[in-house]
Scaffold this active site. Structure first.
Site, PDB file in Angstrom:
ATOM      1  CG  HIS A  56      -1.976   0.997   1.254  1.00 15.08           C
ATOM      2  ND1 HIS A  56      -3.189   0.797   1.876  1.00 15.08           N
ATOM      3  CD2 HIS A  56      -2.043   2.244   0.739  1.00 15.08           C
ATOM      4  CE1 HIS A  56      -3.950   1.869   1.738  1.00 15.08           C
ATOM      5  NE2 HIS A  56      -3.261   2.764   1.062  1.00 15.08           N
ATOM      6  CG  HIS A  58      -1.113   6.620  -1.725  1.00 15.38           C
ATOM      7  ND1 HIS A  58      -2.262   6.460  -2.470  1.00 15.38           N
ATOM      8  CD2 HIS A  58      -1.392   6.129  -0.495  1.00 15.38           C
ATOM      9  CE1 HIS A  58      -3.207   5.910  -1.707  1.00 15.38           C
ATOM     10  NE2 HIS A  58      -2.710   5.695  -0.503  1.00 15.38           N
ATOM     11  CG  LEU A  59       4.831   4.855  -5.973  1.00 15.09           C
ATOM     12  CD1 LEU A  59       5.333   3.893  -7.044  1.00 15.09           C
ATOM     13  CD2 LEU A  59       5.978   5.258  -5.040  1.00 15.09           C
ATOM     14  CG  HIS A 230      -5.835   2.082   5.637  1.00 16.49           C
ATOM     15  ND1 HIS A 230      -7.205   1.981   5.631  1.00 16.49           N
ATOM     16  CD2 HIS A 230      -5.506   2.777   4.530  1.00 16.49           C
ATOM     17  CE1 HIS A 230      -7.669   2.607   4.569  1.00 16.49           C
ATOM     18  NE2 HIS A 230      -6.666   3.093   3.881  1.00 16.49           N
ATOM     19  CG  ASP A 303      -2.243   4.846   3.719  1.00 19.72           C
ATOM     20  OD1 ASP A 303      -2.180   5.205   2.525  1.00 19.72           O
ATOM     21  OD2 ASP A 303      -3.168   5.202   4.484  1.00 19.72           O
TER      22      ASP A 303
HETATM   23 ZN   LIG Z   1      -6.972   4.178   2.273  1.00 21.24          ZN
END
Ligand SMILES: [Zn+2]
EC number: 3.5.2.3
Length: 428
Positions: A56, A58-59, A230, A303
């Site tokens: 998980h 985010h790029l 999450h 995350d």
């Molecule tokens: Zn989320």
């Protein structure tokens, strides 16, 4: 030089051993291995683990390259000991077609720091109205098997059912951001004593728990596989525990920050603590640690949510939700799980490498540290103590809740298929 001898490392936290890498592969594991023709890395006292896998991340590329790019994000990943990351679909454009997932996949390969496995959106534009081209994304060069509208919940039960049915055909999984939207309108933080005192809009635990309960029942009904992103409350733990005891095919993740931080921190009004799902109570934190220890929660996932300065350096209500996490994840797990005696290093490897690779189908990662296996490895100086300094982050963003906080452990080396991506704490 293609041979590397890692000398005297505590493999999975156990007895000191040597590990010889030849090319992309581990050639031998043992004691007193010959260093002839090999570059030697002295690893006495350090812990050697399989390269970490983050399900998980985010790029932000395409679309928000001011927060992060595939290159900067994978450099952050290598700094944190990761050799594979799964990139969430909430980019601009959304990763809801074969074209976009292939672009992200290719950028990952070009970066060379870490394998990037794109996650495909469940619905077109994350809008929850129409199923995205799940089959086309799976059959694309990116080979997508994990689908998520993360950032948003697939709140329509029929849409969730269809997605679960669809991915079943090719062994895929739907990763759900469990947030009942009506129950969280205007939510700013965990609903409880602190939100009442501060007068901030509450995000109740039941908004997460009700969706998890629904989704495990849907997964059971259609005989498919669901993954809970999450997970953050003690009640969610109870539901997942019940579902597993019933034989439902569910897996769950917890973030490092939910293992350490509580909603008491929001009293500072510092938006660095604003995150979705929100920081919960001490009781929730303890329940999450127990659940990760007993296997109810399968994995730790970061995350990692980079945001530029202007989206975080403002009043609480206006700030974006999210924290960066790739570079501090292992240290937080060491503090909350290893140094509390809840997990061994071998169990950390299970929850941060083996299992996440398994859930996402990242073959070649999360493998045993033994001869013939791909040389995806991370070396950790677990005795290190120091304050977190975001100025040294490889991530393009600095929104860490740990600035100035002392955390144990430091990743010194990372190898991706035998090639060093991090050497003595410096990116290679
Ligand atoms: Zn989320």
């Amino acid at each position: 030089m293609s041979k590397i001898l890692i000398r005297g490392a505590k493999v999975l936290g156990g007895e000191a051993q040597d590990v010889l890498i030849d090319g992309e592969t581990i050639e031998a594991v043992g004691t007193g291995l010959s260093a002839e023709g090999a570059e030697v890395v002295e690893a006495e006292g350090k812990v050697l683990l399989p390269g970490l896998v983050d399900l998980h991340t985010h790029l932000r590329e395409p679309g928000r390259e001011d927060s992060e790019t595939v290159l900067t994000g994978t450099r952050a990943a290598a700094s944190g000991g990761f050799t594979a990351v799964f990139a969430m679909a909430n980019t601009f454009p959304v990763a809801d077609t074969a074209g976009v997932v292939e672009q992200v996949y290719r950028l990952g390969q070009e970066s060379g720091y870490c394998d990037v496995q794109p996650i495909g959106a469940v619905t077109v534009g994350l809008e929850g109205k129409k199923l995205a081209e799940l089959g086309a994304m799976h059959e694309s060069a990116a080979g997508v098997t994990v689908f998520s509208d993360d950032g948003k919940c697939v709140d329509d039960a029929v849409m969730m059912r269809r997605a679960l049915e669809y991915v079943k055909a090719f062994g895929g999984v739907v990763a759900q951001h469990a947030q009942e939207p009506r129950l969280t309108e205007g939510a700013q933080m965990n609903e409880g004593v602190v939100s009442a005192e501060l007068g901030l809009g509450g995000w109740p635990a039941v908004a997460e728990e009700s969706i998890i309960a629904r989704d495990v029942l849907l997964a059971e009904h259609v005989g498919s596989r669901v993954h809970i992103c999450h997970l953050s409350t003690a009640g969610s733990v109870e539901i997942v525990r019940w579902a597993k005891s019933r034989g439902i095919d569910v897996t769950a993740e917890v973030t490092p920050h939910h293992l350490l931080l509580t909603d008491e921190l929001v009293r500072s009004y510092n938006p660095v603590y604003k995150v979705n799902p929100p920081l919960r109570t001490e009781r929730d934190v303890m329940a999450l640690r127990e659940a990760l220890a007993d296997g109810t929660i399968d994995i730790v996932a970061t995350d990692h949510a980079p945001h530029p300065h202007e989206d975080k350096d403002c009043e609480w209500a206006a700030a974006a939700m999210g924290m960066v996490g790739l570079e501090t994840a292992l240290s937080v797990v060491q503090q909350t799980m290893v140094e509390t005696g809840l997990l061994t290093w071998a169990a950390v490897a299970e929850r941060m490498s083996v299992k996440p690779a398994e859930i996402g189908g990242a073959t070649g990662h999360g493998r045993p540290v033994s001869a013939g296996e791909p040389a995806n490895l991370v070396l950790v100086d677990a005795d290190y103590r120091g304050a977190v300094d975001p100025a040294g982050f490889a991530s393009r963003s600095r929104n860490t809740p740990y600035e100035g906080r002392e955390l144990p452990g430091r990743v010194t080396h990372t190898w991706l298929r035998g090639r060093a991506t991090l050497v003595d704490g410096n990116l290679a």
